[in-house]
Each structure stands twice: as structure tokens, then as C-alpha cells.
Design a protein around this motif. Sequence first.
Motif, mmCIF file in Angstrom:
data_model
loop_
_atom_site.group_PDB
_atom_site.id
_atom_site.type_symbol
_atom_site.label_atom_id
_atom_site.label_comp_id
_atom_site.label_asym_id
_atom_site.label_seq_id
_atom_site.Cartn_x
_atom_site.Cartn_y
_atom_site.Cartn_z
ATOM 1 N N ARG A 74 26.955 -16.887 43.342
ATOM 2 C CA ARG A 74 26.535 -15.549 43.787
ATOM 3 C C ARG A 74 25.410 -14.979 42.930
ATOM 4 O O ARG A 74 24.532 -14.281 43.432
ATOM 5 N N LYS A 75 25.429 -15.277 41.640
ATOM 6 C CA LYS A 75 24.386 -14.743 40.757
ATOM 7 C C LYS A 75 23.007 -15.335 41.081
ATOM 8 O O LYS A 75 21.976 -14.761 40.702
ATOM 9 N N ASP A 76 22.979 -16.471 41.781
ATOM 10 C CA ASP A 76 21.713 -17.145 42.098
ATOM 11 C C ASP A 76 21.242 -16.897 43.524
ATOM 12 O O ASP A 76 20.119 -17.290 43.875
ATOM 13 N N ASP A 128 20.294 -14.269 45.492
ATOM 14 C CA ASP A 128 19.085 -13.492 45.770
ATOM 15 C C ASP A 128 17.831 -14.274 45.379
ATOM 16 O O ASP A 128 16.831 -14.288 46.113
#
Length: 286
Positions: free
Chosen positions: A109-111, A113
Amino acid sequence: MNRIVEVNNLVVRFGDFTAVNGISFDVKEGEIFGFLGPNGAGKTTTIRTITTIQEYDSGSVKIDGHDIKTEYLEARKLIGIAQQHISLDKDLTVRQNLKHHAILHKIPRKDIDRVVKETADILELGEFMDHKVMDLSGGWKRKAAIVAAIIHNPKILLLDEPTAGLDTRSRYMLWDLVRMLNARGTTIFLTTHYIEEAESLCDRVAIINHGKLVAIGTTDELRDMIGKVAVDTTDDNGKRMVRYFETREAAKDFSATLGERMFSVRRTTLEDVFLEITGESGRKLQ
């Protein structure tokens, strides 16, 4: 070259109907490989089988050495697919669709965007990111679907009839996109019933008809099957007649025997090959 797709004696049946009848071929890493044939020839069934969507009766399929039955997850991670019918949610924006596909492919999820932006920027989709899919033209819908298909950076991208139903400008846009992706290192496997599409894009072409593979090779290799030079003329009843020759000199010698009959001497095309080995007709195969 490494073989990224290996298909051996593949058979797919639907009841008593054999859609794919014992075909074997491979796709080499880094190439654009075309599957050419009329509607109903078995192209989509083959693609659906390779991508693990469709079960098969016998034979084997490997993706980069991984058997799609025994190593399903490993094989599936290497594949991106854009199907003929757009699979994006038309009520969501392009950005929302791409994020959804990133989640499905288990991108952290952190990657998400960053990956969505980088992929969209590569394919110049930026100005349409916040447009709903329903508001895009046919060509841009296909482009968005292809971006979604490569969000996880697959080794091979399978495109099923990528330009079917598109206008000429949109078709050329998609052709440029396919070439750009391939130049960046993605292996492309596309199905088409447009002969000029296969001739323009593909390093090698396999011709499938009635579920059987009838020829495979580069365009030049396929042309060599019937002759490099064609003479177009008519018979005594005014019906079109085409003769093929290995050299232009041989073609000219034949032309000299035609007397007052109209004729043209030209380079043999992939369409000629298709017509000769299948008996089908028409540049857009139906």
C-alpha cells in the motif's frame, strides 16, 4: 532467446466442439508475437488458457518455465492481460481503477501511489487519470486497460484483439503503445484478425484456423512458403488470379505470357500467405 511461453499439444474442448486442436508453439523473451486468425479460430481460447482463466483438456503450458497447472501462482505473477472486452469499472476514474488493480496484484500500500503515477506517466495517461472510464474514447479506454495490465510490471503482456472496433487514429495510437512497451523490455503476445496489424507489429506470426496452427514464422519466412513476388491478373472469366514466384525476374517472365491481359507485379504480403494456406478471404478476417 529464452522461451517465456511454451505451449505443447494444447487441446481445449467445449463439449463435442474442439476449440483448440493440439497446437504447439513458443514465444521468445523480448519479441512481439502475433496470433492471427479469423473470429472463432481459437485465438481467445488460447489466450484465456495461457493466462489460467480457461481450463484445458490435454497438453501443457509453461510461463518462463512454470507449469500453469502445478505452479499456478508463480506463472500468474509473470502475466499481464488486457482482454478484448474492457474489464475496468466504468463508474470509477482511471486512477481508482489503477489503484484497485495494484491492490489485486498485492503491491504494498505504501508504494501504490508511486507505482500508479510512474506507470501512468510512462504511457502518457496523466491528463486522463481523474476522468471516469465511461467518459473516455474507445482508444483511451484500451490504453487505460493496458496500463492496468502492466501495473505489476509483468514479464509478458497478452493483448486479446487490442484494436478491435477502434478507428484508424486510435489503432495507430495503440500500435505505438505496443512498440514502446516492447522497446522497454516487455514481451508482447497479441491476437488479431487484422492482417496489417500482425504484419506491422509482430516479429513472428502464428496463423491459426479452425483451432489448428497452420503456419508460424517471421513475415519473410511465411512469404517464402508461397513465393516472394506476386502477379495479380484475371483468368478468361474475369476472376482474380494470383501466381507467386521466388524472384521478380520469374514473375516478369510469367507476365510476358499474359498478352493484353491487365496485371500487376508486387511484393507478396501476409494476406497472400493467409489466403493460400487457409482459403479465407478479406483483409479484416471475419
